[in-house]
Design a protein around this motif. Structure first.
Motif, PDB file in Angstrom:
ATOM      1  N   ASN A  56       3.670  30.323 -20.210  1.00  0.00           N
ATOM      2  CA  ASN A  56       3.798  30.447 -18.767  1.00  0.00           C
ATOM      3  C   ASN A  56       5.205  30.044 -18.323  1.00  0.00           C
ATOM      4  O   ASN A  56       5.664  28.959 -18.668  1.00  0.00           O
ATOM      5  CB  ASN A  56       2.764  29.484 -18.139  1.00  0.00           C
ATOM      6  CG  ASN A  56       2.701  29.608 -16.642  1.00  0.00           C
ATOM      7  OD1 ASN A  56       3.188  30.580 -16.073  1.00  0.00           O
ATOM      8  ND2 ASN A  56       2.097  28.618 -16.004  1.00  0.00           N
TER       9      ASN A  56
ATOM     10  N   MET B  22       6.477  19.120 -18.142  1.00  0.00           N
ATOM     11  CA  MET B  22       7.302  18.917 -16.942  1.00  0.00           C
ATOM     12  C   MET B  22       7.055  17.573 -16.272  1.00  0.00           C
ATOM     13  O   MET B  22       7.852  17.118 -15.468  1.00  0.00           O
ATOM     14  CB  MET B  22       7.100  20.046 -15.930  1.00  0.00           C
ATOM     15  CG  MET B  22       5.703  20.214 -15.344  1.00  0.00           C
ATOM     16  SD  MET B  22       5.269  19.044 -14.033  1.00  0.00           S
ATOM     17  CE  MET B  22       6.097  19.802 -12.646  1.00  0.00           C
TER      18      MET B  22
ATOM     19  N   VAL C  10       7.212  29.068 -15.114  1.00  0.00           N
ATOM     20  CA  VAL C  10       7.060  28.743 -13.691  1.00  0.00           C
ATOM     21  C   VAL C  10       8.441  28.791 -13.038  1.00  0.00           C
ATOM     22  O   VAL C  10       9.395  28.209 -13.561  1.00  0.00           O
ATOM     23  CB  VAL C  10       6.455  27.338 -13.489  1.00  0.00           C
ATOM     24  CG1 VAL C  10       6.243  27.049 -12.006  1.00  0.00           C
ATOM     25  CG2 VAL C  10       5.145  27.189 -14.252  1.00  0.00           C
TER      26      VAL C  10
ATOM     27  N   ASP D 104      10.483  26.260 -15.359  1.00  0.00           N
ATOM     28  CA  ASP D 104       9.647  25.308 -16.095  1.00  0.00           C
ATOM     29  C   ASP D 104       8.734  26.139 -16.984  1.00  0.00           C
ATOM     30  O   ASP D 104       7.786  26.746 -16.504  1.00  0.00           O
ATOM     31  CB  ASP D 104       8.835  24.478 -15.087  1.00  0.00           C
ATOM     32  CG  ASP D 104       7.630  23.802 -15.729  1.00  0.00           C
ATOM     33  OD1 ASP D 104       7.722  23.428 -16.899  1.00  0.00           O
ATOM     34  OD2 ASP D 104       6.607  23.635 -15.029  1.00  0.00           O
ATOM     35  N   PHE D 105       9.074  26.186 -18.271  1.00  0.00           N
ATOM     36  CA  PHE D 105       8.279  27.003 -19.199  1.00  0.00           C
ATOM     37  C   PHE D 105       7.342  26.123 -20.012  1.00  0.00           C
ATOM     38  O   PHE D 105       7.734  25.048 -20.459  1.00  0.00           O
ATOM     39  CB  PHE D 105       9.205  27.765 -20.152  1.00  0.00           C
ATOM     40  CG  PHE D 105       8.462  28.444 -21.274  1.00  0.00           C
ATOM     41  CD1 PHE D 105       7.852  29.663 -21.065  1.00  0.00           C
ATOM     42  CD2 PHE D 105       8.361  27.842 -22.533  1.00  0.00           C
ATOM     43  CE1 PHE D 105       7.148  30.298 -22.097  1.00  0.00           C
ATOM     44  CE2 PHE D 105       7.663  28.471 -23.567  1.00  0.00           C
ATOM     45  CZ  PHE D 105       7.061  29.696 -23.340  1.00  0.00           C
ATOM     46  N   GLY D 106       6.116  26.569 -20.200  1.00  0.00           N
ATOM     47  CA  GLY D 106       5.178  25.854 -21.058  1.00  0.00           C
ATOM     48  C   GLY D 106       4.478  26.821 -21.984  1.00  0.00           C
ATOM     49  O   GLY D 106       3.949  27.843 -21.539  1.00  0.00           O
TER      50      GLY D 106
ATOM     51  N   ARG E  35      -5.403  16.755 -21.885  1.00  0.00           N
ATOM     52  CA  ARG E  35      -6.094  17.095 -20.643  1.00  0.00           C
ATOM     53  C   ARG E  35      -7.566  16.714 -20.760  1.00  0.00           C
ATOM     54  O   ARG E  35      -8.349  17.401 -21.409  1.00  0.00           O
ATOM     55  CB  ARG E  35      -5.933  18.581 -20.313  1.00  0.00           C
ATOM     56  CG  ARG E  35      -4.465  18.911 -20.045  1.00  0.00           C
ATOM     57  CD  ARG E  35      -4.206  20.300 -19.517  1.00  0.00           C
ATOM     58  NE  ARG E  35      -2.778  20.433 -19.212  1.00  0.00           N
ATOM     59  CZ  ARG E  35      -2.175  21.554 -18.844  1.00  0.00           C
ATOM     60  NH1 ARG E  35      -2.868  22.671 -18.740  1.00  0.00           N
ATOM     61  NH2 ARG E  35      -0.882  21.565 -18.570  1.00  0.00           N
TER      62      ARG E  35
ATOM     63  N   SER F   9       1.554  17.650 -19.333  1.00  0.00           N
ATOM     64  CA  SER F   9       2.439  18.808 -19.478  1.00  0.00           C
ATOM     65  C   SER F   9       3.861  18.310 -19.701  1.00  0.00           C
ATOM     66  O   SER F   9       4.184  17.151 -19.410  1.00  0.00           O
ATOM     67  CB  SER F   9       2.396  19.695 -18.230  1.00  0.00           C
ATOM     68  OG  SER F   9       2.952  19.006 -17.142  1.00  0.00           O
TER      69      SER F   9
ATOM     70  N   MET G 114       2.859  21.090 -26.079  1.00  0.00           N
ATOM     71  CA  MET G 114       3.370  22.107 -25.181  1.00  0.00           C
ATOM     72  C   MET G 114       4.859  22.321 -25.448  1.00  0.00           C
ATOM     73  O   MET G 114       5.664  21.391 -25.313  1.00  0.00           O
ATOM     74  CB  MET G 114       3.152  21.671 -23.733  1.00  0.00           C
ATOM     75  CG  MET G 114       3.512  22.756 -22.755  1.00  0.00           C
ATOM     76  SD  MET G 114       3.277  22.228 -21.057  1.00  0.00           S
ATOM     77  CE  MET G 114       1.646  22.795 -20.770  1.00  0.00           C
TER      78      MET G 114
ATOM     79  N   TRP H  30       1.996  27.757  -9.811  1.00  0.00           N
ATOM     80  CA  TRP H  30       1.803  26.534 -10.584  1.00  0.00           C
ATOM     81  C   TRP H  30       2.409  25.325  -9.889  1.00  0.00           C
ATOM     82  O   TRP H  30       3.566  25.346  -9.451  1.00  0.00           O
ATOM     83  CB  TRP H  30       2.396  26.650 -11.994  1.00  0.00           C
ATOM     84  CG  TRP H  30       1.740  25.652 -12.917  1.00  0.00           C
ATOM     85  CD1 TRP H  30       0.620  25.843 -13.663  1.00  0.00           C
ATOM     86  CD2 TRP H  30       2.143  24.297 -13.149  1.00  0.00           C
ATOM     87  NE1 TRP H  30       0.302  24.686 -14.344  1.00  0.00           N
ATOM     88  CE2 TRP H  30       1.205  23.724 -14.053  1.00  0.00           C
ATOM     89  CE3 TRP H  30       3.185  23.497 -12.677  1.00  0.00           C
ATOM     90  CZ2 TRP H  30       1.293  22.402 -14.503  1.00  0.00           C
ATOM     91  CZ3 TRP H  30       3.261  22.182 -13.116  1.00  0.00           C
ATOM     92  CH2 TRP H  30       2.324  21.649 -14.026  1.00  0.00           C
TER      93      TRP H  30
HETATM   94  N1  SER Z   1       4.156  23.298 -16.111  1.00  0.00           N
HETATM   95  C1  SER Z   1       3.596  24.549 -16.523  1.00  0.00           C
HETATM   96  C2  SER Z   1       2.263  24.384 -17.221  1.00  0.00           C
HETATM   97  O1  SER Z   1       1.855  23.285 -17.489  1.00  0.00           O
HETATM   98  C3  SER Z   1       4.572  25.265 -17.426  1.00  0.00           C
HETATM   99  O2  SER Z   1       5.182  24.371 -18.252  1.00  0.00           O
HETATM  100  O3  SER Z   1       1.601  25.367 -17.462  1.00  0.00           O
END
Ligand code: SER
Length: 599
Positions: free
Chosen positions: A219, A42, A221, A242-244, A68, A40, A86, A167
């Motif tokens: 998402n 982050m 967070v 923290d946006f993904g 993943r 991810s 992402m 999350w």
């Molecule tokens: N860390 C969160 C995710 O992986 C948002 O970036 O969904």
């Protein structure tokens, strides 16, 4: 919209709102011993979410290559991939919900052009001392109202428990290790109204239903908590965002396509596969599934190779090999000849040439490695086919043997058999498969849990020394040290642990000194049985790769070490003798290995 266009629009949108664009880091993390892959955006930012000052400021944005591995078996449907990009934007203690939610909505509806009526959102319903996220609910109502939509809770805004709307890298609060940041989140789903609900996923459809009508696209967070050693959550010194967002899913949404494999990045691969197989994508479910698996695995393996993981038997290389081999097996179902994976890799490198350029020599090396791996595995499969021809009638057990030895998927064996007018017993194949899974699970436990060759005196003493070593490594190198594996014979112990660099001779000397001090203190070794949660709360070390039962044994060595372990151990440390480290080396990326003896 094209992938590169949407990526550019996203970065520009947040750049215009004061964000600095960060480059994507490697898929192979170089500074995080706890994980094999960057999964991810982050992940490389954890220290900054915890409060360290980021050199690029408090507003950051990027598009991060992510992988993943746990999704491998899910690939084949229209939206799961192992590799993805992402989109991420972060506020490190700067803006919060009030800015984030309207910005995401604006980006999705104005820049990506998604119809706001097809967007649905979820928020955290609260748990323990963490309240329901009513602030986000109020904000969402206002945001949708500005687009002329009355958004009611239970119709467009849904509150869910921690399993869905909390999350952290380790999931719900109770799974978070001490020091881990996390928080409630708000997900956005895009509806494909033409996709009918599939009752196989439940009587009624809902935004979190897996039937494919609603697809999660991003998402936000609100990362404002940290797990403490006592098991509680405390507020971080700063409130972060923290946006993904899944780039591929977003691109597909702009095309009104529930199938991510229809986006531009995959188009050249699919055309090649269609030409080589004579099948059309979408023509029948089995060929479509095979093509998706080849697209995903081919792209993931190539991107991992670009970042330095070549096929091998270890760590990241092993995953690359698994991806390539799985893709080849599905290629066989499409009657593809050797070389199609190398062609797939070429298409992937071309598709990303503008964003992640690879120098020509490196490109050639990657294609050569892919081609070599392909030939090797095809030779192995060829051998398997010859074996099959010798077998007069194929049973389910034999089909399993072929799967185990040559990697033949069930579908392939079935088709061979069908050509000969035979039927193979699927139930028998599956029973063998289950038996094998259980056996390897038990073997895995034997290898890691105790990791003891036997329960003889020498082994038992080395086992106690392993606990002392584990604790001493944490004292000298830091609390990031975690057990990654242990293997003990009558002659020596071998201990694998997370640590990003070589342990220096000076550090090894210090570790030896500490262990020998504890041996001389003649500490008693005792254990008690308690629940896993209490053991962790009480500060016991655990092997986090392991699944523990509810009740566990906690071994204490005086006041020095406390660890969840099945035993057995020496009664007291003075029985151990002198401890010496004989070797220190790399085990895999981010994992070191120490050999030591007692004399
Ligand atoms: N860390 C969160 C995710 O992986 C948002 O970036 O969904």
């Amino acid at each position: 919209m094209k992938t590169s266009e949407l990526r550019r629009r996203y970065l520009d949108f947040f750049r215009a709102r004061g964000h600095t664009v960060l480059p994507s880091v490697s898929l192979i993390p170089d500074n995080d011993p706890t994980t094999l892959f960057t999964s991810s955006g982050m992940q490389p930012l954890v220290p900054y979410l915890l409060g360290q000052v980021h050199p690029e400021g408090r507003r950051l944005v990027n598009s991060q290559k992510s992988f993943r591995a746990q999704d491998i078996e899910e690939v084949g449907d229209n939206r799961h991939t192992t590799f993805f990009e992402m989109l991420g934007n972060w506020s490190l203690g700067d803006y919060f919900k009030r800015e984030q939610l309207p910005w995401v909505f604006e980006f999705l509806t104005k820049e990506a052009g998604l119809d706001p009526k097809r967007l649905y959102v979820s928020v955290f319903e609260g748990q323990g001392e963490i309240p329901k996220d009513s602030e986000s609910i109020a904000l969402w109502k206002g945001i949708f109202a500005s687009a002329g939509i009355e958004a009611r809770e239970g119709e467009r805004i849904f509150a869910y428990p921690a399993e869905k709307n909390w999350w952290s890298r380790s999931g719900v609060p109770s799974n978070m290790p001490a020091g881990e940041p996390g928080g409630p989140d708000s997900e956005i789903f895009f509806e494909f109204p033409d996709v009918p609900h599939d009752p196989a996923f439940g009587e009624k459809c809902h935004i979190n239903c897996d039937c494919g009508r609603f697809v999660e696209i991003c998402n936000s967070v609100f990362m404002q908590y940290k797990k403490e050693a006592d098991g509680g959550l405390t507020e971080l010194s700063q409130k972060n965002v923290d946006f993904g967002g899944g780039l591929e899913r977003l691109v597909a949404a702009t095309l009104n396509e529930p199938d991510v494999f229809t986006i531009d990045i995959f188009a050249p691969i699919i055309s090649r596969l269609e030409a080589a197989s004579g099948k059309r994508y979408g023509e029948d479910p089995a060929s479509t599934r095979s093509m998706r698996i080849i697209c995903d695995h081919g792209r993931a393996a190539t991107m991992l190779m670009v970042d330095g993981a070549l096929p091998s038997n270890k760590a990241q290389g092993y995953v690359v090999r698994r991806l390539i081999r799985r893709a080849i097996r599905f290629g066989r179902l499409l009657s593809l000849q050797t070389g199609f994976m190398t062609e797939t890799a070429r298409s992937v490198l071309d598709a990303y040439d503008d964003t992640y350029p690879v120098p020509p020599e490196r490109r050639e090396a990657i294609l050569a490695a892919m081609s070599q791996e392909e030939s090797k595995f095809n030779a192995m499969l060829g051998k398997g086919l010859k074996e099959i021809e010798k077998i007069p009638s194929l049973t389910g057990a034999l089909a399993f043997k072929l799967f185990e030895t040559y990697g033949f998927p069930w579908e392939m064996t079935e088709e061979i058999a069908r050509e000969r007018g035979q039927q193979v017993d699927r139930a028998e194949f599956e029973a063998e498969f289950k038996k094998h899974q259980e056996l390897s699970r038990t073997a895995g436990k034997g290898m890691f849990k105790g990791g003891l060759a036997d329960h003889g005196e020498a082994v038992v003493k080395l086992h106690t020394a392993t606990h002392l070593l584990h604790q001493a490594l944490r004292s000298v190198l830091g609390a990031h040290v975690q057990q990654k594996g242990s293997n003990i014979t009558g002659e020596r112990l071998r201990f694998d642990f997370s640590h990003p660099q070589k342990v220096s001779p000076e550090e090894i000397r210090r570790v030896e000194e500490i262990v020998n001090e504890q041996i001389l203190r003649d500490l008693p070794v005792s254990f008690q049985i308690t629940s896993y949660d209490d053991a962790i709360k009480g500060g016991a070390l655990a092997f986090f790769g392991e699944r523990y039962p509810e009740k566990v044994k906690v071994y204490e060595i005086g006041d020095f070490s406390k660890e969840i372990c099945g035993g057995p151990h020496a009664e007291k440390t003075s029985l151990l003798g002198k401890f010496s480290v004989t070797r220190e080396e790399a085990s895999s990326a981010g994992v070191r290995r120490i050999y030591a003896t007692l004399s």
